[in-house]
Design a protein around this motif. Sequence first.
Motif, mmCIF file in Angstrom:
data_model
loop_
_atom_site.group_PDB
_atom_site.id
_atom_site.type_symbol
_atom_site.label_atom_id
_atom_site.label_comp_id
_atom_site.label_asym_id
_atom_site.label_seq_id
_atom_site.Cartn_x
_atom_site.Cartn_y
_atom_site.Cartn_z
ATOM 1 N N ALA A 45 0.830 -1.208 0.000
ATOM 2 C CA ALA A 45 0.000 0.000 0.000
ATOM 3 C C ALA A 45 0.863 1.256 0.000
ATOM 4 N N VAL A 46 1.951 1.244 0.784
ATOM 5 C CA VAL A 46 2.843 2.411 0.831
ATOM 6 C C VAL A 46 3.533 2.611 -0.513
ATOM 7 N N LEU A 47 4.073 1.534 -1.079
ATOM 8 C CA LEU A 47 4.752 1.634 -2.372
ATOM 9 C C LEU A 47 3.793 2.080 -3.469
ATOM 10 N N TRP A 48 2.538 1.678 -3.357
ATOM 11 C CA TRP A 48 1.548 2.046 -4.360
ATOM 12 C C TRP A 48 1.126 3.511 -4.198
ATOM 13 N N THR A 49 1.147 4.017 -2.979
ATOM 14 C CA THR A 49 0.629 5.360 -2.703
ATOM 15 C C THR A 49 1.678 6.446 -2.899
ATOM 16 N N VAL A 50 2.939 6.154 -2.655
ATOM 17 C CA VAL A 50 3.986 7.176 -2.726
ATOM 18 C C VAL A 50 4.056 7.855 -4.098
ATOM 19 N N PRO A 51 4.045 7.128 -5.229
ATOM 20 C CA PRO A 51 4.076 7.833 -6.525
ATOM 21 C C PRO A 51 2.872 8.752 -6.734
ATOM 22 N N THR A 52 1.696 8.313 -6.294
ATOM 23 C CA THR A 52 0.506 9.159 -6.429
ATOM 24 C C THR A 52 0.627 10.403 -5.572
ATOM 25 N N LEU A 53 1.170 10.245 -4.363
ATOM 26 C CA LEU A 53 1.395 11.397 -3.498
ATOM 27 C C LEU A 53 2.386 12.367 -4.128
ATOM 28 N N GLY A 54 3.460 11.835 -4.706
ATOM 29 C CA GLY A 54 4.427 12.695 -5.379
ATOM 30 C C GLY A 54 3.821 13.421 -6.565
ATOM 31 N N LEU A 55 2.949 12.729 -7.305
ATOM 32 C CA LEU A 55 2.266 13.362 -8.437
ATOM 33 C C LEU A 55 1.367 14.497 -7.967
ATOM 34 N N ARG A 61 3.163 22.499 -7.341
ATOM 35 C CA ARG A 61 4.411 23.247 -7.206
ATOM 36 C C ARG A 61 4.590 24.219 -8.361
ATOM 37 N N PRO A 62 5.266 25.341 -8.142
ATOM 38 C CA PRO A 62 5.532 26.288 -9.239
ATOM 39 C C PRO A 62 6.424 25.663 -10.308
ATOM 40 N N GLU A 63 6.363 26.231 -11.502
ATOM 41 C CA GLU A 63 7.117 25.680 -12.631
ATOM 42 C C GLU A 63 8.615 25.650 -12.351
ATOM 43 N N LEU A 64 9.151 26.712 -11.785
ATOM 44 C CA LEU A 64 10.595 26.772 -11.532
ATOM 45 C C LEU A 64 11.024 25.696 -10.546
ATOM 46 N N ARG A 67 11.094 22.264 -12.265
ATOM 47 C CA ARG A 67 12.253 22.087 -13.146
ATOM 48 C C ARG A 67 13.563 21.977 -12.359
ATOM 49 N N ARG A 68 13.590 22.518 -11.149
ATOM 50 C CA ARG A 68 14.842 22.621 -10.405
ATOM 51 C C ARG A 68 15.068 21.465 -9.434
ATOM 52 N N SER A 69 14.004 20.905 -8.839
ATOM 53 C CA SER A 69 14.176 19.882 -7.801
ATOM 54 C C SER A 69 13.004 18.910 -7.825
ATOM 55 N N GLY A 70 13.166 17.823 -7.078
ATOM 56 C CA GLY A 70 12.127 16.810 -6.986
ATOM 57 C C GLY A 70 11.033 17.193 -6.009
ATOM 58 N N TRP A 71 9.942 16.405 -6.041
ATOM 59 C CA TRP A 71 8.778 16.746 -5.216
ATOM 60 C C TRP A 71 9.068 16.635 -3.731
ATOM 61 N N TRP A 72 10.042 15.805 -3.333
ATOM 62 C CA TRP A 72 10.345 15.614 -1.917
ATOM 63 C C TRP A 72 10.957 16.853 -1.269
ATOM 64 N N SER A 73 11.465 17.779 -2.091
ATOM 65 C CA SER A 73 12.030 19.006 -1.528
ATOM 66 C C SER A 73 10.957 19.929 -0.968
ATOM 67 N N SER A 269 7.810 20.924 -24.246
ATOM 68 C CA SER A 269 8.155 22.143 -23.519
ATOM 69 C C SER A 269 7.229 22.385 -22.336
ATOM 70 N N ASP A 270 6.059 21.771 -22.337
ATOM 71 C CA ASP A 270 5.094 21.950 -21.244
ATOM 72 C C ASP A 270 5.072 20.752 -20.307
ATOM 73 N N TRP A 271 6.177 20.043 -20.208
ATOM 74 C CA TRP A 271 6.172 18.812 -19.421
ATOM 75 C C TRP A 271 5.901 19.074 -17.944
ATOM 76 N N TYR A 272 6.167 20.302 -17.468
ATOM 77 C CA TYR A 272 5.903 20.599 -16.062
ATOM 78 C C TYR A 272 4.411 20.583 -15.743
ATOM 79 N N LEU A 273 3.552 20.639 -16.785
ATOM 80 C CA LEU A 273 2.106 20.549 -16.595
ATOM 81 C C LEU A 273 1.621 19.104 -16.579
#
Length: 307
Positions: A45-55, A61-64, A67-73, A269-273
């Motif tokens: 359940a944890v392994l399944w939920t972590v990617p969804t939480l990160g998404l 998060r703002p675009e900059l 592009r600059r860091s991962g979601w865990w920051s 170019s819009d991959w951040y969306l």
Amino acid sequence: MTTTTPVMAPVPVDERRLTRAERRAVAARTKFSSPAASVIALLIAVLWTVPTLGLLITSFRPELDIRRSGWWSVFTDPTFTLDNYNEVLYGGGTNFASLFVNSLVITLPAVVIPITLALLAAYAFAWIDFPGRNILFVAVFALQVVPIQVTLIPLLTLYVDTGLAGSFWTIWLSHSIFALPLAVFLLHNFMKEIPASLVEAARMDGAGHVKIFFQVLLPLLTPAIAAFSVFQFLWVWNDLLVALTFAGGAPDVVPLTVRVAELAGTRGSDWYLLAAGAFVSIVLPLVVFLSLQRYFVRGLLAGSVKG
């Protein structure tokens, strides 16, 4: 002299003889209630939920920052915005709001049509005796092994020749065709497990096929219908291949999945969306699955164990 009739004490459940179905249920309960099984289920359940939480976090998060860091920051620098969702839903290049409606228009008929046809076909295979019934049922069942990719070019040629290409009809018909073999097979199996005495009693009362189907069998098939409806809804909503092939790039027909793929591909170019767009596309399937989960499980388990 009065005599008293001895009263038999109820036999404890543990001492009476269990049926095969009850023995299987007890064994399954013992296996899945063990501490080891609970730990494994928790880890999955944890392994399944972590990617969804990160998404989900990335989508706010703002675009900059994306592009600059991962979601865990976000745990050290929490900064959130709704700009991604605003651009995804109402931006001129994405316009997910109208595409959401397109996906809904595609999905609902693609669920209703195959279930309606499959119910009628399953009733005929299960309760109407006609020549070649078994051979025809085996042929329908065998259609499940035909890969979808093999049928794309012949169907597309047929749609172009008939003038249906680039419309909702091509996607509705294609999804209905691909879903019918499995739907007929599943609903037929459920119908065959309904006691024949119910059908015979209805016939003795003068009921015809229409009355038997709607008043006797259909209420008993609710778990099976709900289970296949959820399965078909998720399949059609998340489909990319069929929609991309038969709808093309027509903005009036294209669903959400095609535009989400473009965010990661041709619209790189819009991959951040991509996170916001992906989360918009999974909201409705998530709500449908969670709200109908009990019916889905009941439909999958109904008739799987006999006493």
